[in-house]
Design a protein around this motif. Structure first.
Motif, PDB file in Angstrom:
ATOM      1  N   VAL A  62      18.385  -5.722  -3.421  1.00 47.25           N
ATOM      2  CA  VAL A  62      17.933  -6.676  -2.504  1.00 47.25           C
ATOM      3  C   VAL A  62      18.052  -5.684  -1.236  1.00 47.25           C
ATOM      4  O   VAL A  62      19.047  -4.685  -0.864  1.00 47.25           O
ATOM      5  CB  VAL A  62      19.153  -7.479  -2.379  1.00 47.25           C
ATOM      6  N   ILE A  63      17.186  -5.840  -0.620  1.00 46.43           N
ATOM      7  CA  ILE A  63      16.686  -5.058   0.864  1.00 46.43           C
ATOM      8  C   ILE A  63      16.622  -6.029   2.033  1.00 46.43           C
ATOM      9  O   ILE A  63      15.616  -6.955   2.053  1.00 46.43           O
ATOM     10  CB  ILE A  63      15.593  -4.132   0.797  1.00 46.43           C
ATOM     11  N   ILE A 109      10.331   2.406   1.007  1.00 42.82           N
ATOM     12  CA  ILE A 109      10.140   2.987  -0.268  1.00 42.82           C
ATOM     13  C   ILE A 109      10.726   3.937  -0.997  1.00 42.82           C
ATOM     14  O   ILE A 109      10.987   3.828  -2.101  1.00 42.82           O
ATOM     15  CB  ILE A 109       8.746   3.825   0.279  1.00 42.82           C
ATOM     16  N   GLY A 110      11.577   4.796  -0.042  1.00 41.64           N
ATOM     17  CA  GLY A 110      12.643   5.847  -0.846  1.00 41.64           C
ATOM     18  C   GLY A 110      13.780   4.959  -1.527  1.00 41.64           C
ATOM     19  O   GLY A 110      14.081   5.292  -2.602  1.00 41.64           O
ATOM     20  N   LEU A 111      14.269   3.848  -0.827  1.00 45.39           N
ATOM     21  CA  LEU A 111      15.289   3.056  -1.742  1.00 45.39           C
ATOM     22  C   LEU A 111      14.765   2.448  -2.991  1.00 45.39           C
ATOM     23  O   LEU A 111      15.293   2.576  -3.851  1.00 45.39           O
ATOM     24  CB  LEU A 111      15.751   1.939  -0.620  1.00 45.39           C
ATOM     25  N   CYS A 112      13.633   2.041  -2.917  1.00 43.12           N
ATOM     26  CA  CYS A 112      13.007   1.435  -4.129  1.00 43.12           C
ATOM     27  C   CYS A 112      12.766   2.535  -5.110  1.00 43.12           C
ATOM     28  O   CYS A 112      13.191   2.239  -6.267  1.00 43.12           O
ATOM     29  CB  CYS A 112      11.606   1.022  -3.873  1.00 43.12           C
ATOM     30  N   THR A 171       0.845  -1.109  -0.048  1.00 43.49           N
ATOM     31  CA  THR A 171       0.084  -0.106   0.081  1.00 43.49           C
ATOM     32  C   THR A 171       0.845   1.307  -0.037  1.00 43.49           C
ATOM     33  O   THR A 171       0.576   2.152  -0.697  1.00 43.49           O
ATOM     34  CB  THR A 171      -0.817   0.050   1.398  1.00 43.49           C
ATOM     35  N   ALA A 172       1.967   1.232   0.450  1.00 42.72           N
ATOM     36  CA  ALA A 172       2.902   2.413   0.568  1.00 42.72           C
ATOM     37  C   ALA A 172       3.570   2.828  -0.727  1.00 42.72           C
ATOM     38  O   ALA A 172       3.642   4.034  -1.067  1.00 42.72           O
ATOM     39  CB  ALA A 172       3.975   2.240   1.695  1.00 42.72           C
ATOM     40  N   LEU A 173       3.738   1.448  -1.529  1.00 42.97           N
ATOM     41  CA  LEU A 173       4.225   1.807  -2.849  1.00 42.97           C
ATOM     42  C   LEU A 173       3.202   2.504  -3.734  1.00 42.97           C
ATOM     43  O   LEU A 173       3.721   3.426  -4.387  1.00 42.97           O
ATOM     44  CB  LEU A 173       4.649   0.578  -3.486  1.00 42.97           C
ATOM     45  N   LEU A 205       9.508  -7.208 -10.803  1.00 42.91           N
ATOM     46  CA  LEU A 205       9.061  -8.199  -9.817  1.00 42.91           C
ATOM     47  C   LEU A 205       9.463  -7.824  -8.493  1.00 42.91           C
ATOM     48  O   LEU A 205      10.769  -7.524  -8.287  1.00 42.91           O
ATOM     49  CB  LEU A 205       9.723  -9.568 -10.358  1.00 42.91           C
ATOM     50  N   ALA A 206       8.701  -7.952  -7.533  1.00 42.08           N
ATOM     51  CA  ALA A 206       8.880  -7.566  -6.197  1.00 42.08           C
ATOM     52  C   ALA A 206       8.783  -8.777  -5.464  1.00 42.08           C
ATOM     53  O   ALA A 206       7.705  -9.453  -5.082  1.00 42.08           O
ATOM     54  CB  ALA A 206       7.987  -6.613  -5.562  1.00 42.08           C
ATOM     55  N   GLY A 207       9.790  -9.613  -4.960  1.00 44.17           N
ATOM     56  CA  GLY A 207       9.851 -10.700  -4.202  1.00 44.17           C
ATOM     57  C   GLY A 207      10.044 -10.467  -2.758  1.00 44.17           C
ATOM     58  O   GLY A 207      10.949 -10.174  -2.260  1.00 44.17           O
ATOM     59  N   TRP A 208       8.651 -10.411  -2.192  1.00 46.28           N
ATOM     60  CA  TRP A 208       8.555 -10.275  -0.679  1.00 46.28           C
ATOM     61  C   TRP A 208       8.650 -11.752   0.068  1.00 46.28           C
ATOM     62  O   TRP A 208       7.736 -12.783  -0.440  1.00 46.28           O
ATOM     63  CB  TRP A 208       7.583  -9.697  -0.403  1.00 46.28           C
ATOM     64  N   SER A 209       9.476 -11.838   1.029  1.00 43.08           N
ATOM     65  CA  SER A 209       9.449 -13.104   1.810  1.00 43.08           C
ATOM     66  C   SER A 209       9.621 -14.472   0.953  1.00 43.08           C
ATOM     67  O   SER A 209      10.872 -14.445   0.174  1.00 43.08           O
ATOM     68  CB  SER A 209       8.280 -13.182   2.735  1.00 43.08           C
ATOM     69  N   GLY A 210       8.781 -14.962   1.089  1.00 46.27           N
ATOM     70  CA  GLY A 210       8.828 -16.453   0.002  1.00 46.27           C
ATOM     71  C   GLY A 210       8.488 -16.089  -1.287  1.00 46.27           C
ATOM     72  O   GLY A 210       8.672 -16.933  -2.120  1.00 46.27           O
ATOM     73  N   GLY A 211       8.138 -14.839  -1.720  1.00 42.31           N
ATOM     74  CA  GLY A 211       7.988 -14.382  -3.132  1.00 42.31           C
ATOM     75  C   GLY A 211       9.384 -14.197  -3.532  1.00 42.31           C
ATOM     76  O   GLY A 211       9.540 -14.211  -4.820  1.00 42.31           O
ATOM     77  N   GLY A 212      10.396 -14.204  -2.763  1.00 42.46           N
ATOM     78  CA  GLY A 212      11.727 -13.816  -3.340  1.00 42.46           C
ATOM     79  C   GLY A 212      12.215 -14.913  -3.990  1.00 42.46           C
ATOM     80  O   GLY A 212      12.781 -14.700  -5.587  1.00 42.46           O
TER      81      GLY A 212
END
Length: 389
Positions: free
Chosen positions: A327-328, A376-379, A68-70, A118-125
Motif C-alpha cells: 500500500v503506497i 518505482i523503487g518501493l514497488c 510508463t515508469a514501471l 494487480l496494481a490498483g491505482w486510484s479507483g482501480g484500488g
C-alpha cells in the motif's frame, strides 16, 4: 544522430469476450460481444516474466507516469480498459470484475506471463480488492439490482500479489464523502440547507470546521445517499412490476464535490493545496460535468454508488484477500487522502502487507520525477522480496 534503444515497446491489442446480457449498456458493437482495449508495455530488457496489470472502472490511465515508469524500469505492464471506457453512466461493478478476469486470463494463457500482480491505482484500488476477493472465494451471483451476473462460474484467476497505489477505499464511500450534504431537493439543487452549504459565504460554519459541524455534515451526506437509493429502488421496482424488467432510467446527481476537507486542510491533513481537488476548484467541480455519479442509471447507482448496497466496498473485500499486499500513499494527494490509505492497509485481513508514504507526491506524479522514482523503487523492492518476479 544516435539510435537510442527504447526502454519499452507499447503494443495496443484487443481482448474479445462473450458476455450475454438481456440489454445493451455499452455503446455500439454486436449484442453479447465486446472488446477490451488494452496496452502491453513490454520492456526492451525485462527483469521478469511476471506482469503488472492495471484496470480502472472507467480507464484512461494507460499513459500515466506510474505505468510508463514501471515499464521503463524493466517491468512488463498491461493497462486494460473495462467495457465502460470513459463513461460510468451505466457501469456495473460486477461486470468490470468479469472484464478484469478476462484480462488476467489472457495475460497468462495467451501472452504467457507466469505471475500477475494487480496494481490498483486510484479507483482501480477497490476494483482490484473486489476482484481478488471474488477470485479467491467467489460468492456473488447477482448485482444489487437483482440482475444475474454470476461471478462463481467465471473461473476468475487470483492475482499473485496486489499493489494499492494512491487508491481510495471504494467508489461508494468516496462519493458519499464528497456529495453535497446541503441539497434538499434532487430535482432542484438550488433548494439547500444554508447551514450545510459549505460554498455559501454567509454560512456561519466556516473552516476550520468544528467537530459538531463535521458530524452533522457527514450524517447528512450518508442520509442523502440513502435517500437517492430509496428512490432508485422504488423506481426500479415500478419498472419491473410494469412488465418491462429490462427498462432503465437515467438521471442526474447534482452536487458531488463538496467534501469539507477540500476547504479545510486540517481534516485528513496532508500536503495538498487548500481549496483544491484533483479536478480543480471543488466549487466548480461540484456542479460540473465530470463529477462522480453526475450522470447515472438505476442499476449503476446500486452497483457503484449506493452506500449500503454496493458489493465493491474495498474495505469489506480487503478483509478476505490472502495475496501479499503493498500500500503506497502520496503525502500531497488531492484525490485519495491519508485516511483512505490507512483504512485500506488496516482492512487487509492478513499480516503479509506493508504501507509506505511518498513525501510531496501528488495523485498522478505529473512533473515529479524524484517522487515517481521513489515509488518505482518501493514497488521494485517489494516485488523482489515477495518473490513475485
Amino acid at each position: 544522430m544516435t539510435n537510442k534503444k527504447k526502454a519499452y515497446e507499447r503494443i495496443p491489442y484487443l481482448i474479445f469476450y462473450q458476455d450475454k446480457s438481456p440489454f445493451k449498456e455499452t455503446y455500439g458493437g454486436p449484442m453479447d460481444f465486446g472488446a477490451l482495449k488494452s496496452h502491453l508495455l513490454r520492456p526492451a530488457e525485462p527483469k521478469t516474466n511476471s506482469v503488472i496489470v492495471f484496470m480502472h472502472p472507467v480507464g484512461g490511465g494507460e499513459y500515466l507516469p506510474m505505468i510508463t515508469a514501471l515499464a521503463s524500469a524493466g517491468y512488463p505492464v498491461i493497462y486494460c480498459q473495462s467495457r465502460y471506457p470513459g463513461n460510468d453512466t451505466a457501469l456495473i461493478m460486477e461486470k468490470v470484475v468479469i472484464d478484469l478476469g478476462n484480462c488476467i486470463r489472457h495475460a497468462k494463457e495467451k501472452l504467457g506471463f507466469d505471475k500477475v500482480i494487480l496494481a490498483g491505482w486510484s479507483g482501480g484500488g477497490s476494483l482490484s480488492m473486489f476482484y481478488q476477493s471474488q477470485a479467491e472465494n467467489p460468492t456473488i451471483t447477482e448485482t444489487p439490482a437483482g440482475d444475474s451476473v454470476d461471478l462463481t462460474i467465471q473461473g476468475l484467476i487470483p492475482a499473485d500479489g496486489i499493489m494499492m497505489l494512491a487508491a481510495h477505499i471504494s467508489r461508494t464511500h468516496t462519493l458519499t464523502e464528497w456529495i453535497d450534504a446541503s441539497i434538499l431537493d434532487e430535482q432542484d439543487p438550488s433548494q439547500r440547507d444554508p447551514e450545510l452549504d459549505i460554498y455559501n459565504p454567509q454560512n456561519p460554519n466556516q473552516p476550520p470546521y468544528s467537530a459538531a459541524f463535521l458530524e452533522r455534515y457527514r450524517a447528512a451526506q450518508i442520509a442523502r445517499n440513502r435517500k437517492i437509493t430509496a428512490w432508485v429502488k422504488e423506481k426500479l421496482a415500478n419498472l419491473k412490476s410494469s412488465g418491462r424488467p429490462n427498462d432503465e432510467f437515467a438521471f442526474v446527481v447534482h452536487g458531488t464535490m463538496a467534501d469539507p476537507r477540500w476547504l479545510d486542510p486540517t481534516i485528513d491533513a496532508n500536503d495538498r493545496q487548500p481549496r483544491w481537488c484533483y479536478l480543480g476548484d471543488p466549487e466548480v467541480v461540484n456542479n460540473g460535468p465530470v463529477g462522480l455519479a453526475r450522470f447515472c442509471t438505476l442499476r449503476s447507482w446500486l452497483s457503484q454508488w449506493s452506500y449500503d448496497d454496493s458489493n465493491a466496498d474495498g474495505l469489506v473485500c480487503a478483509k478476505t484477500i490472502t495475496a501479499p499486499a503493498l500500500v503506497i500513499g502520496n503525502s500531497a494527494d488531492d484525490a485519495c487522502t491519508p485516511s483512505h490509505t490507512t483504512r485500506i492497509f488496516e482492512a487487509i485481513g492478513h499480516n503479509n502487507k506493508e504501507m509506505h508514504e511518498i513525501k510531496g507526491a501528488t495523485h498522478y506524479y505529473f512533473g515529479q520525477e524524484q517522487q515517481l522514482k521513489e515509488a518505482i523503487g518501493l514497488c521494485a523492492d517489494w516485488l523482489a522480496r515477495k518473490a513475485l518476479l
